[in-house]
Design a protein around this motif. Structure first.
Motif, PDB file in Angstrom:
ATOM      1  N   ASN A  77       0.994  -1.031  -0.407  1.00  0.00           N
ATOM      2  CA  ASN A  77      -0.281   0.095   0.055  1.00  0.00           C
ATOM      3  C   ASN A  77       1.148   1.093  -0.292  1.00  0.00           C
ATOM      4  OD1 ASN A  77      -2.208   1.793  -0.265  1.00  0.00           O
ATOM      5  ND2 ASN A  77      -2.686   1.085   2.343  1.00  0.00           N
ATOM      6  N   PHE A  78       1.173   1.889  -1.095  1.00  0.00           N
ATOM      7  CA  PHE A  78       2.034   3.054  -1.147  1.00  0.00           C
ATOM      8  C   PHE A  78       1.466   4.601  -1.591  1.00  0.00           C
ATOM      9  CE2 PHE A  78       4.252  -0.475  -3.042  1.00  0.00           C
ATOM     10  CZ  PHE A  78       6.100  -0.204  -2.799  1.00  0.00           C
ATOM     11  N   ASP A  79       0.512   4.350  -1.011  1.00  0.00           N
ATOM     12  CA  ASP A  79      -0.400   5.513  -0.998  1.00  0.00           C
ATOM     13  C   ASP A  79      -2.018   5.595  -0.017  1.00  0.00           C
ATOM     14  OD1 ASP A  79      -2.452   3.687  -2.427  1.00  0.00           O
ATOM     15  OD2 ASP A  79      -2.705   5.320  -4.103  1.00  0.00           O
ATOM     16  N   ASP A  85      -0.963  -1.747  -4.430  1.00  0.00           N
ATOM     17  CA  ASP A  85      -0.250  -1.194  -5.491  1.00  0.00           C
ATOM     18  C   ASP A  85       1.282  -2.044  -5.388  1.00  0.00           C
ATOM     19  OD1 ASP A  85      -1.903   0.997  -5.225  1.00  0.00           O
ATOM     20  OD2 ASP A  85      -0.767   1.690  -3.671  1.00  0.00           O
ATOM     21  N   ILE A  86       1.597  -2.120  -7.032  1.00  0.00           N
ATOM     22  CA  ILE A  86       2.720  -2.888  -6.987  1.00  0.00           C
ATOM     23  C   ILE A  86       3.922  -2.766  -7.679  1.00  0.00           C
ATOM     24  CG2 ILE A  86       3.385  -4.572  -8.692  1.00  0.00           C
ATOM     25  CD1 ILE A  86      -0.058  -5.960  -9.049  1.00  0.00           C
ATOM     26  N   LEU A  87       5.209  -2.588  -6.620  1.00  0.00           N
ATOM     27  CA  LEU A  87       6.015  -2.322  -7.231  1.00  0.00           C
ATOM     28  C   LEU A  87       6.825  -2.807  -7.656  1.00  0.00           C
ATOM     29  CD1 LEU A  87       9.120  -0.368  -4.996  1.00  0.00           C
ATOM     30  CD2 LEU A  87       9.406  -2.589  -5.875  1.00  0.00           C
ATOM     31  N   VAL A  88       7.432  -2.771  -8.640  1.00  0.00           N
ATOM     32  CA  VAL A  88       7.798  -3.068 -10.050  1.00  0.00           C
ATOM     33  C   VAL A  88       9.571  -2.961 -10.145  1.00  0.00           C
ATOM     34  CG1 VAL A  88       7.938  -3.924 -12.476  1.00  0.00           C
ATOM     35  CG2 VAL A  88       6.165  -3.617 -11.055  1.00  0.00           C
ATOM     36  N   THR A  89      10.189  -3.533 -10.224  1.00  0.00           N
ATOM     37  CA  THR A  89      11.993  -3.581 -10.740  1.00  0.00           C
ATOM     38  C   THR A  89      12.068  -3.592 -11.593  1.00  0.00           C
ATOM     39  OG1 THR A  89      12.882  -5.373  -9.152  1.00  0.00           O
ATOM     40  CG2 THR A  89      12.617  -2.950  -7.475  1.00  0.00           C
ATOM     41  N   THR A  90      13.189  -2.774 -12.207  1.00  0.00           N
ATOM     42  CA  THR A  90      13.876  -3.632 -13.527  1.00  0.00           C
ATOM     43  C   THR A  90      15.114  -3.139 -13.620  1.00  0.00           C
ATOM     44  OG1 THR A  90      13.131  -1.632 -14.771  1.00  0.00           O
ATOM     45  CG2 THR A  90      11.436  -3.046 -14.943  1.00  0.00           C
ATOM     46  N   PHE A 101       9.021   1.226 -10.467  1.00  0.00           N
ATOM     47  CA  PHE A 101       8.173   1.638 -11.390  1.00  0.00           C
ATOM     48  C   PHE A 101       6.917   1.519  -9.539  1.00  0.00           C
ATOM     49  CE2 PHE A 101      10.838   0.939 -14.699  1.00  0.00           C
ATOM     50  CZ  PHE A 101      10.072   1.828 -15.390  1.00  0.00           C
ATOM     51  N   ILE A 102       6.231   2.062  -9.969  1.00  0.00           N
ATOM     52  CA  ILE A 102       4.525   1.454  -8.728  1.00  0.00           C
ATOM     53  C   ILE A 102       3.495   1.970 -10.104  1.00  0.00           C
ATOM     54  CG2 ILE A 102       3.043   2.390  -7.163  1.00  0.00           C
ATOM     55  CD1 ILE A 102       5.606   1.570  -6.306  1.00  0.00           C
ATOM     56  N   LEU A 103       2.376   0.849 -10.048  1.00  0.00           N
ATOM     57  CA  LEU A 103       1.665   0.650 -11.015  1.00  0.00           C
ATOM     58  C   LEU A 103       0.605   0.965  -9.347  1.00  0.00           C
ATOM     59  CD1 LEU A 103       2.493  -3.028 -12.864  1.00  0.00           C
ATOM     60  CD2 LEU A 103       2.635  -0.762 -13.025  1.00  0.00           C
TER      61      LEU A 103
END
Length: 552
Positions: A77-79, A85-90, A101-103
């Motif tokens: 829960n980023f907000d 929400d989904i944190l994505v690392t690339t 990135f945050i989806l």
């Protein structure tokens, strides 16, 4: 213990995916599976259901990063809106930096439009709650190697606040095994950091700010290149968290099985060699395995859970031997006949055979929401599901701590513990942390399952600690699934718990036996009553005959 292949019942035809994380995305009290596939450059949510297939893809729950290589997924829960929400690392293959990135999530959709990274880091971050506001934050190194915290807020449009750390004597290890959990028993969540020199423990001061407390040296004579990822478990059921460390004395050479493997445990300021039994039933000795070109094995990762429900946490580990593909083994927590601790780990026959052939990852997952941990396996570019069907009736308590609302799970770091009395009259205590680790496909579950063995007794005390506060619940019924809502965070007396009971075979048999006994008693009473009525009728007839005889 027995089990079976339930891949079709769980995944249907969708098996060419890589499990990445767990979480209840649509707030239906079922734990969904977050997966990646493609290069991998696509993230997707497979929603859990009660009908087969138990996991199913849904429209609008997939996002593609066309020119990116996804390295990890972290739901959170980023907000502060109670939706996951989904944190994505690339990983950028040119500059070798990690782009984050945050989806943003809603109840039944994912917002894929945010293609601008929220941060760039040297390596993958670890998820934590820095300021105890129930909004997930990050810790890691910026692109210049400076340690930073990234603090998120309720406003999605505002960039995360950056807090720079001056205490940076040693670079962070990569891959790392940082963790966010209570290691000193004060109910305040600490930050465990793995560096190129060893380990650091950061605790909270009087004002709640995280700062360096102490450094922990590795086991004597070991270098970091000989160590795998840390894991945190209550090894001996003492109510303390043990730091487990997989070690290869002959170094973790890439794609070469370790010839001399062991497990160390750190507790009470001291390292103990557990001397695990890594010999299978054929006499073959296996070793830990790291291979950067295979999925999940860029680092040696152990995943913990109580597979046999005896209370002691077991381990899933990827092992290999020369001239043989890797396999995921169940390392069972067993009594130790030697060594300074009372427990160690041993290969349990081959509990997952033959599904574990040529596998690189195994993770625990309560697929049927029945409190028993099943296993999902990955290997040869496909995922499989293994049903754990215990051959005896065991009890459990399952606990999930939410982010302060009726929805919104995946809260990192809460401490969950219990105390009870076994059938033998012995006291038992255990502790666990919810989602202490998040990077490098740690695949932690957003809930804790304590196996109670065959103990049908009530759990005397179950305690949840968070942000320096705690609350205890008493007399918890075995086979309960408990959802804790710690809100308001600073008033634990107002924290709520919802309890869901899952009847065990023992309870159902007891109910059946009780029903049968009651029916038998009712039958006996009815028969006696009928017999008494018959005797009364005969006696009245005899009296009537006697009256007429006397009258004559």
């Amino acid at each position: 213990m027995t089990g079976g292949n339930i891949t079709n019942s769980v995944f249907g035809l969708v098996t060419e995916v890589m499990p990445a994380a767990f979480g209840d995305f649509n707030s239906d009290e079922l734990t969904d599976l977050f997966v990646v596939h493609g290069e991998p450059n696509t993230v997707e949510v497979m929603l859990a259901r009660e009908q087969e297939p138990l996991l199913q893809v849904d429209q609008g729950l997939s996002c593609m990063f066309s020119s990116r290589h996804i390295t990890s997924i972290v739901p959170g829960n980023f907000d502060g809106d109670a939706h996951l929400d989904i944190l994505v690392t690339t990983l950028d293959l040119e500059d070798k930096l990690t782009y984050i990135f945050i989806l943003w999530g809603g109840l039944n959709y994912l917002n894929c439009s945010n293609t601008t990274e929220v941060a760039v880091m040297k390596n993958q971050p670890v998820v934590l709650d820095y300021n105890d506001d129930m909004i997930v934050d990050l810790f890691g190194e910026d692109r210049n190697g400076r340690r930073i915290f990234l603090l998120f807020s309720e406003n999605r449009a505002v960039k995360p606040q950056v807090i720079n750390i001056t205490q940076s004597e040693h670079p962070l290890r990569a891959p790392h095994s940082h963790a966010f959990l209570d290691l000193d028993g004060d109910d305040a969540t600490d930050l465990f950091i793995s560096t190129e020199d060893g380990f650091e423990l950061w605790t909270r001061n009087e004002t709640g700010v995280l700062g360096l407390d102490k450094k922990i040296e590795p086991p004597a004579g070991l270098k970091t290149k000989q160590m795998g990822q840390s894991l945190f478990l209550d090894l001996e059921l003492t109510g303390k968290m043990y730091h487990l460390l997989p070690v290869c004395f002959d170094d973790f050479a890439d794609c070469v099985p370790c010839k001399n493997s062991t497990l160390f445990a750190y507790v009470n300021e001291k390292w103990h060699n557990l001397n695990p039994v890594l010999k299978d039933s054929t006499g073959q000795v296996w070793g830990f395995y790291r291979c950067s070109r295979l999925p999940y094995t860029d680092t040696v990762t152990l995943r913990g859970g109580d597979f046999n429900m005896d209370g002691y946490p077991d381990i899933l580990a990827t092992l290999s031997v020369k001239n043989s593909p890797s396999k995921v083994f169940l390392l069972e927590n067993v009594e130790s006949s030697s060594g300074s601790l009372s427990r160690t780990y041993a290969i349990h026959g081959d509990a997952l055979a033959p599904m574990n052939n040529e596998t690189t990852m195994g993770a625990f997952y309560d697929l049927y929401q029945d409190g028993i941990l099943d296993v999902i396996l990955y290997g040869s570019s496909r995922v499989q599901a293994f049903r754990n069907t215990l051959d005896y009736d065991a009890n459990f308590v399952k606990v999930m701590v939410l982010t302060g609302t009726d929805r919104g799970g995946n809260l990192p770091g809460p401490s969950i513990s219990y105390k009870t009395i076994t059938q033998e009259g012995e006291p038992r205590a255990a502790v666990a942390a919810q989602l202490p680790q998040s990077a490098h496909f740690s695949l932690g579950l957003p809930y804790t399952i304590f196996g109670l063995g065959r103990t049908p007794n009530f759990v005397d005390i179950l305690m949840v600690g968070l942000a320096g506060k705690s609350k205890a619940w008493t007399q918890i019924i075995p086979n309960s699934q408990m959802v804790v809502i710690p809100s308001p965070l600073d008033q634990p007396s107002k924290w709520r718990a919802q309890l869901f009971i899952t009847p065990s075979k023992m309870i159902l048999l007891s109910v059946a036996a009780l029903t049968g006994t009651c029916a038998l008693i009712v039958g006996i009473i009815g028969a006696l009553y009928w017999k008494e009525r018959q005797e009364d009728r005969i006696e009245k007839l005899q009296e009537a005959h006697r009256f007429h005889f006397d009258a004559m």
